[in-house]
Design a protein around this motif. Sequence first.
Motif, short mmCIF file in Angstrom:
data_model
loop_
_atom_site.label_atom_id
_atom_site.label_comp_id
_atom_site.label_asym_id
_atom_site.label_seq_id
_atom_site.Cartn_x
_atom_site.Cartn_y
_atom_site.Cartn_z
N PRO A 2 47.62 -39.35 24.54
CA PRO A 2 47.35 -40.77 24.78
C PRO A 2 45.94 -41.03 25.31
CG PRO A 2 48.73 -39.88 26.52
CD PRO A 2 48.60 -38.80 25.49
N LEU A 3 45.54 -42.28 25.27
CA LEU A 3 44.25 -42.68 25.81
C LEU A 3 44.17 -42.40 27.30
CD1 LEU A 3 43.64 -46.12 24.03
CD2 LEU A 3 42.35 -44.01 23.66
N LEU A 33 46.37 -51.41 21.31
CA LEU A 33 46.56 -50.85 19.98
C LEU A 33 47.28 -49.52 20.05
CD1 LEU A 33 45.97 -50.73 16.91
CD2 LEU A 33 43.74 -49.72 17.49
N SER A 34 46.84 -48.66 20.96
CA SER A 34 47.43 -47.33 21.08
C SER A 34 48.90 -47.39 21.48
CB SER A 34 46.63 -46.51 22.10
OG SER A 34 47.23 -45.26 22.32
N GLU A 35 49.20 -48.23 22.48
CA GLU A 35 50.57 -48.30 22.98
C GLU A 35 51.51 -48.99 22.00
OE1 GLU A 35 50.10 -50.20 26.72
OE2 GLU A 35 49.00 -48.51 27.62
N ARG A 47 42.77 -39.67 18.95
CA ARG A 47 42.14 -39.48 17.65
C ARG A 47 42.60 -40.52 16.66
NH1 ARG A 47 42.46 -34.03 13.83
NH2 ARG A 47 40.59 -34.48 12.56
N GLU A 48 43.88 -40.82 16.63
CA GLU A 48 44.41 -41.81 15.69
C GLU A 48 43.87 -43.20 15.98
OE1 GLU A 48 48.76 -39.76 14.70
OE2 GLU A 48 48.49 -41.04 16.48
N THR A 49 43.67 -43.51 17.26
CA THR A 49 43.11 -44.81 17.63
C THR A 49 41.67 -44.93 17.14
OG1 THR A 49 44.51 -44.91 19.60
CG2 THR A 49 42.60 -46.36 19.54
N ARG A 99 41.61 -45.41 13.45
CA ARG A 99 41.96 -46.78 13.08
C ARG A 99 40.76 -47.72 13.24
NH1 ARG A 99 46.65 -49.72 13.29
NH2 ARG A 99 47.61 -47.80 12.52
N LEU A 100 39.96 -47.49 14.27
CA LEU A 100 38.85 -48.40 14.57
C LEU A 100 37.59 -48.09 13.78
CD1 LEU A 100 39.23 -48.61 18.44
CD2 LEU A 100 39.77 -50.40 16.79
N THR A 101 37.37 -46.83 13.47
CA THR A 101 36.06 -46.47 12.89
C THR A 101 36.13 -45.88 11.49
OG1 THR A 101 36.06 -44.18 13.77
CG2 THR A 101 35.26 -45.95 15.23
N ALA A 102 37.29 -45.47 11.05
CA ALA A 102 37.36 -44.72 9.79
C ALA A 102 38.40 -45.26 8.82
CB ALA A 102 37.63 -43.24 10.08
#
Length: 453
Positions: free
Chosen positions: A320-321, A353-355, A362-364, A367-370
């Motif tokens: 998690p973040l 977003l993460s929660e 990494r997945e967050t 989602r934001l950059t790739a």
Amino acid sequence: MSRPRQIHLAAHFPGVNSTTVWTDPAAGSQIDFSSFEHFAATAERGLFDYVFLAEGLRLREHKGRIHELDVLGRPNTLSILAAVAAITEHVGVVGTLNTTFNEPYELARELATLDHLSGGRAGWNAVTSSDAFHGANFRRGGYLDHADRYERAREFAALAKELWDSWPEGDVRADAAAGVFLDDGVPARVRHTGPQFDVDALFDVPRSPQGRPVIVQAGDSADGRTFGAEHAEVIFSLHTGFDDARSFYDDVKGRLAGYGREEDSLKILPAATFSIGDTDADAHERAREVALQQVRPEVALTYVEQVWGRDLSGYDPDGPLPDVDPDTGNETARGWANRHAAVRARIAKLRELSETEGLSIRETVIRLTATPTFVGTPERIAAEIDRYVQERATDGFTVVGHLTPHGLDEFAERVVPLLQERGSYRRSYEEGATLRDLLGLPAPRLAPALAAR
């Protein structure tokens, strides 16, 4: 039946950033001219309006070390564009050049020269910088307040246009014996005194074939949008979702009337990444594979460390973040622009977003950059691009591939022909067309200081 709105496409050379996968075996050099040569040839084959180069004035650092995405260096933009102009015939050449760390007379002269050498195909992406990280390379070290950097940019652009416009149209004639001389007069003397610049000059480069270079801009703040409405002829935006893009389009174009401008005097071309497949499922799988290359575990941690301003190396990228507060007083060391109170708001959105979706660090970041702007078959992507333009969410796109220099190839080969079939994209270049012509921009109006004379 009325002719559909025409789509405008720019080609962004893949640079050192989180989009480019330079570790891929198929990736080429960021410096060898063969890379720029191939990329420009592909853009011209695809009948793009222009090729676009970003510029960085300093290698990025993270925790006192060179950021791994910058190890390939940052060659000078104007030198590359001059060489590209020499090996192409039609496609425009646009480069990012900073208003904070350049001087108007010098940069206007360099750009006017490029415009002549290219036959009227030059453009300038005017950007600002407010951080001491870049300023340390120059005598103007230290911060510029956010408002000051745009005050400087507005005065810079207005003065550059005045210098370019100081030569009357159709005034230069060549003579074998006497060389080049004035036919209808001399350039007007430019006398400018303002908060940022004090200039008394006779500009030494005659008016170019397209009047003056096209001005591109990428700022998104309130000051950035105001600068764009006043001076820009193309805006390179990051608003890629349809509703978000149309909201940005309406906002900025709605400001034009306040500066005596029409809608078509400004083109908005958001950045667009893509993943093409023979089926939609293939395209999504390919997008996922590329995203994992773009955001490796260490890249994901670097991203959150730059947001939090802390060493987070003890966190698991697949966990998690971080649950700690950010350090908002460490921005100079990171080399990123001032974010002030916006940092906490940004972190709150990341956590939401993460929660909500159960995403790891990494997945967050993925989602934001790739996440590509367009994913699907060539037919689906062509239809979506056309929809954005016909429904006035954009005037086109700045296409960004993920590989150097072949990242544009598949788009040019598989998507462009489908846009042509729709009747919304050119089938050939008009001989002798300038960049202003390709973009469908009106002739530049004389700078106000000269129009009043």
